[in-house]
Scaffold this motif. Structure first.
Motif: not given
Ligand code: PBG
Ligand code: ZN
Length: 329
Positions: A296-301
């Motif tokens: 999630e964190e990487a995809l959001v960024m």
């Protein structure tokens, strides 16, 4: 002259990659949406089932959420309201004591530096759920453009009188920016900017939002006023028209699936461009992450960098609070 291009030279280390990075995200780019509910229950805080991590909130709960986010560096919010009662002419949208008017007063009193933007539309306030008014005594007819302008202008003015720093009309009626600009100027608010949802598509990505704002139309759909997803060049006409009418910032919405449109618009205009990463874009990422299918964190960024890279300076995103909590500066 060497024999081939060594692109890896500038990717060798994190500091080097950072030095040559063209696009980055900053806290000042982000706008956090909130849903304020008109209720007597001060403890009301209901998670929106289709938007995990997002809530409908009483004014008290809104204040507490904003307090936490401001501590993490929140600069800007956009507010949506869920009124106690709805009627065919959206009376609660422009009531001096409506939910948004009270929310604005509350937030601006406690945080004078917080940029408080209001969404200006009627769909949360009309009994039929359309963004404009219908012909009198007609609950199934077509949305009436020109009679709606008066109510939108009235709504925008009431938000600004309550202290809103900026208004963002999202209705897609023709001529609304001009109607709002004239009304604000006439009341002496010449310095209040308008961020126009100029390029707003009739999108299936708004589904979860309509649960959150309780604003789904009861009959028909929004395709007679929102744009057809097949059209890109029409975005330029919409953007130019709104700039001519006095829009200070132009928004494209949704964001991720319309990055080509963001690019076209940002190349064509000389005002700041905003993009709205809408509810469905949020929910898709959340659902995949909940299944453990993506990081999630990487995809959001990455999703937000794509929107930024396409040419949007400002991004309205439900991930704003998360990013700030994780230390985005
Ligand atoms: C109101 C409005 C909508 C959104 C922003 N303002 C919904 C709609 O047009 O139906 C969508 C935001 C989102 O999906 O996150 N007109
Ligand atoms: Zn609407």
């Amino acid at each position: 002259m060497t024999d081939f291009y060594r692109g890896r030279r500038l990717r060798r280390s994190a500091p080097l990659r950072e030095m040559v990075r063209e696009t980055a995200l900053q806290a000042s780019d982000l706008i956090m949406p909130y849903f304020a509910v008109d209720t007597d229950d001060a403890s009301f805080r209901r998670e929106i089932p289709s938007m995990p991590g997002q809530y409908q909130m009483s004014l008290k709960q809104l204040e507490e959420s904003v307090a936490r986010a401001v501590d993490c560096g929140l600069r800007s919010v956009i507010l949506f309201g869920v009124p106690k009662s709805k009627d065919p002419i959206a009376s609660e949208a422009y009531a001096p004591d409506g939910i948004i008017q009270r929310a604005v007063r509350l937030l601006k009193k406690r945080w004078p530096d917080l940029q408080v933007i209001t969404d200006v539309c009627l769909c949360e306030y009309t009994s039929h759920g359309h963004c404009g008014i219908l012909r009198e005594d007609d609950e199934i007819g077509e949305v009436q453009n020109d009679p709606t302008l008066e109510l939108l202008a009235k709504t925008a003015l009431s938000h600004v009188e309550a202290g809103a720093d900026m208004v963002a009309p999202s209705d897609m009626m023709d001529g609304r920016v001009l109607a709002i600009r004239r009304r604000l100027d006439g009341a002496g608010f010449v310095s209040t900017p308008i961020m126009s949802y100029a390029v707003k598509y009739a999108s299936a990505y708004y589904g979860p939002f309509r649960d959150a704002a309780e604003s789904a139309p009861h009959h028909g759909d929004r395709r007679t006023y929102q744009m057809d997803p097949g059209n890109a060049r029409e975005a330029l006409r919409e953007a130019m028209a709104d700039i001519d009418e006095g829009a200070d910032i132009i928004m494209v919405k949704p964001a991720g699936p319309y990055q080509d449109v963001i690019r076209m618009v940002s190349d064509a205009v000389d005002v700041p461009v905003a993009a709205y990463q809408v509810s469905g874009e949020y929910s898709l990422i959340k659902a995949a992450a909940a299944n453990g299918w993506v990081n999630e964190e990487a995809l959001v960024m990455e999703s937000l960098l794509g929107i930024r890279r396409a040419g949007a300076k400002l991004i309205i995103t439900y991930f704003t609070e998360d990013l700030l909590r994780r230390g985005l500066k």
